[in-house]
Design an enzyme around this catalytic site. Sequence first.
Site, mmCIF file in Angstrom:
data_model
loop_
_atom_site.group_PDB
_atom_site.id
_atom_site.type_symbol
_atom_site.label_atom_id
_atom_site.label_comp_id
_atom_site.label_asym_id
_atom_site.label_seq_id
_atom_site.Cartn_x
_atom_site.Cartn_y
_atom_site.Cartn_z
ATOM 1 N N HIS A 36 11.532 2.253 -5.208
ATOM 2 C CA HIS A 36 11.021 3.145 -4.159
ATOM 3 C C HIS A 36 10.301 2.267 -3.132
ATOM 4 O O HIS A 36 9.760 1.208 -3.486
ATOM 5 C CB HIS A 36 10.026 4.093 -4.838
ATOM 6 C CG HIS A 36 9.503 5.211 -3.992
ATOM 7 N ND1 HIS A 36 8.518 5.029 -3.059
ATOM 8 C CD2 HIS A 36 9.809 6.533 -3.957
ATOM 9 C CE1 HIS A 36 8.218 6.189 -2.503
ATOM 10 N NE2 HIS A 36 8.998 7.119 -3.018
ATOM 11 N N ASP B 61 5.651 0.697 -11.771
ATOM 12 C CA ASP B 61 5.592 1.922 -10.977
ATOM 13 C C ASP B 61 6.007 3.046 -11.926
ATOM 14 O O ASP B 61 7.191 3.197 -12.242
ATOM 15 C CB ASP B 61 6.558 1.781 -9.799
ATOM 16 C CG ASP B 61 6.821 3.098 -9.093
ATOM 17 O OD1 ASP B 61 6.399 4.155 -9.598
ATOM 18 O OD2 ASP B 61 7.475 3.073 -8.035
ATOM 19 N N GLN C 114 7.961 7.988 -11.975
ATOM 20 C CA GLN C 114 8.971 8.822 -12.640
ATOM 21 C C GLN C 114 8.980 8.631 -14.150
ATOM 22 O O GLN C 114 9.629 9.398 -14.857
ATOM 23 C CB GLN C 114 10.378 8.525 -12.077
ATOM 24 C CG GLN C 114 10.511 8.758 -10.575
ATOM 25 C CD GLN C 114 10.298 10.210 -10.171
ATOM 26 O OE1 GLN C 114 10.534 11.133 -10.964
ATOM 27 N NE2 GLN C 114 9.862 10.434 -8.943
ATOM 28 N N LYS D 127 3.240 14.530 -9.843
ATOM 29 C CA LYS D 127 4.557 14.508 -10.482
ATOM 30 C C LYS D 127 4.459 14.835 -11.981
ATOM 31 O O LYS D 127 5.467 14.980 -12.653
ATOM 32 C CB LYS D 127 5.220 13.147 -10.280
ATOM 33 C CG LYS D 127 5.543 12.871 -8.802
ATOM 34 C CD LYS D 127 6.354 11.626 -8.638
ATOM 35 C CE LYS D 127 6.273 11.043 -7.250
ATOM 36 N NZ LYS D 127 7.203 11.660 -6.290
ATOM 37 N N CYS E 39 13.507 7.540 -0.240
ATOM 38 C CA CYS E 39 12.581 6.385 -0.111
ATOM 39 C C CYS E 39 13.115 5.166 -0.852
ATOM 40 O O CYS E 39 12.338 4.419 -1.471
ATOM 41 C CB CYS E 39 11.176 6.724 -0.597
ATOM 42 S SG CYS E 39 10.386 7.962 0.402
HETATM 43 N N1 PLP Z 1 7.572 5.342 -6.954
HETATM 44 C C1 PLP Z 1 8.503 6.218 -7.310
HETATM 45 C C2 PLP Z 1 9.576 5.797 -8.269
HETATM 46 C C3 PLP Z 1 8.472 7.510 -6.800
HETATM 47 O O1 PLP Z 1 9.390 8.402 -7.159
HETATM 48 C C4 PLP Z 1 7.440 7.863 -5.888
HETATM 49 C C5 PLP Z 1 7.430 9.198 -5.263
HETATM 50 O O2 PLP Z 1 8.443 9.824 -5.101
HETATM 51 C C6 PLP Z 1 6.470 6.915 -5.583
HETATM 52 C C7 PLP Z 1 6.565 5.659 -6.124
HETATM 53 C C8 PLP Z 1 5.333 7.235 -4.670
HETATM 54 O O3 PLP Z 1 4.531 8.208 -5.233
HETATM 55 P P1 PLP Z 1 3.337 8.866 -4.393
HETATM 56 O O4 PLP Z 1 3.945 9.279 -3.089
HETATM 57 O O5 PLP Z 1 2.886 10.013 -5.224
HETATM 58 O O6 PLP Z 1 2.296 7.806 -4.239
#
Ligand code: PLP
Length: 412
Positions: free
Chosen positions: A129, A206, A209, A232, A370
């Site tokens: 992401h 990260d 998910q 999430k 993203c």
């Molecule tokens: N990393 C992954 C794999 C994600 O799916 C997301 C959000 O969709 C993020 C990072 C960023 O999360 P946040 O926008 O809640 O900080």
Amino acid sequence: MTQAIKRPFDVNAIRDDFPILNQQVNGHPLVYFDNAATSQKPEVVIEAMNRYYRETNSNVHRGAHALSDRATGEFEAARDQVRKFLNAPSREEIIWVRGTTEGINLVAQSYGRSNLKTGDEIIVSQLEHHSNIVPWQILAQQTGANLKVIPINEQVELDMAAFKSLLTENTRIVAVNHASNAMGTINPIKEITRLAHEAGAIVVVDGAQGAPHLEVDVQDLDCDFYAFSGHKVFGPTGIGALYGRKELLDAMPPYQSGGEMIERVSFSGTTFNELPFKFEAGTPAIAESIGLGAALNYLEQFDKAQLKAHEDQLLQTALKLSADVVGLKLIGKAPDKVSVFSFVVDGLHPSDMGTLLDQQGIAVRTGHHCAQPLMEYLGIPGTSRASFAFYNTVDEVEKLFAALQKIVKLFR
Ligand code: PLP
């Protein structure tokens, strides 16, 4: 140790816990398949936040009155809940952040800037992401470090042989996701941490998910940092947590500064608070932390393996039904996935697909998710993505495919 008795899995009873699911959208019962973007909140989470504002609202720490003591107690109890959720060794290692993005930025700017120098290497993957790419790009620019990328194979899994060959004595940080938001691929974090540690690098996971779908045990994963987002995991927006290994956090400089994170301030110099407060400048998101604690408490009633088994069944149903949709191509065929079904259909742009499904009450996400470097690599502008949570049903998956069949016939 006795195992607490878990609530039996009953999807209809679970749906009753989530008031938002019971509504019509565009004349159809809502089918919410955008859970990877954000998941819905059970009544207990909404109520925990309402109750906090109705009965407890006050600033935390150092309060000389009853409400502040109560607010502090609830706020810190939520931190304990996060510690338990991640199986972190201690509560000092749990830092409140706004979400995964802020957690990763904290590590990049605090750990990264104080430990990296010209010629050092940061490894990310093709499957990340933007939140787990851009902070490292910026860190590389600031420090003169180089960014290297783990390639993927045809199934959209990390190429582990290539990863091994990217590791060198200059590797300082490996940053990968636990599971991909765009394709669902689950990454072999334990193997990644083993290899990275052998090379002398730290591992930042990260967990945006991973946390909603997988059992997370930071001690078993042996990662150095793990970030996830409250919204999430059925909690509120604006809150998340970063786990960091104590010895690393102890040695890191503050990320942001101001109130709460100090021990003593004078114009001749300032000393910083102990962990975890050193990294929590300013008034925190109190109601949101309490809401996240309530969400994790809600999840704890269930056997996570049962939730995952149900989500796997939804994904398997989607995979089976997709074979009958003319022109539909599944993107990301890793056998080990969380419940993300990403697809394209010949002749139909994903954004049109999103609109057509929405007209039938079905919420999916379309676009690059993203993950533009991944889409570029795959040579597609984006996908349509149906991402399932444990409150979704097989019947809803069947509705998605009935709608897809209609759409495909219309455009053929
Ligand atoms: N990393 C992954 C794999 C994600 O799916 C997301 C959000 O969709 C993020 C990072 C960023 O999360 P946040 O926008 O809640 O900080």
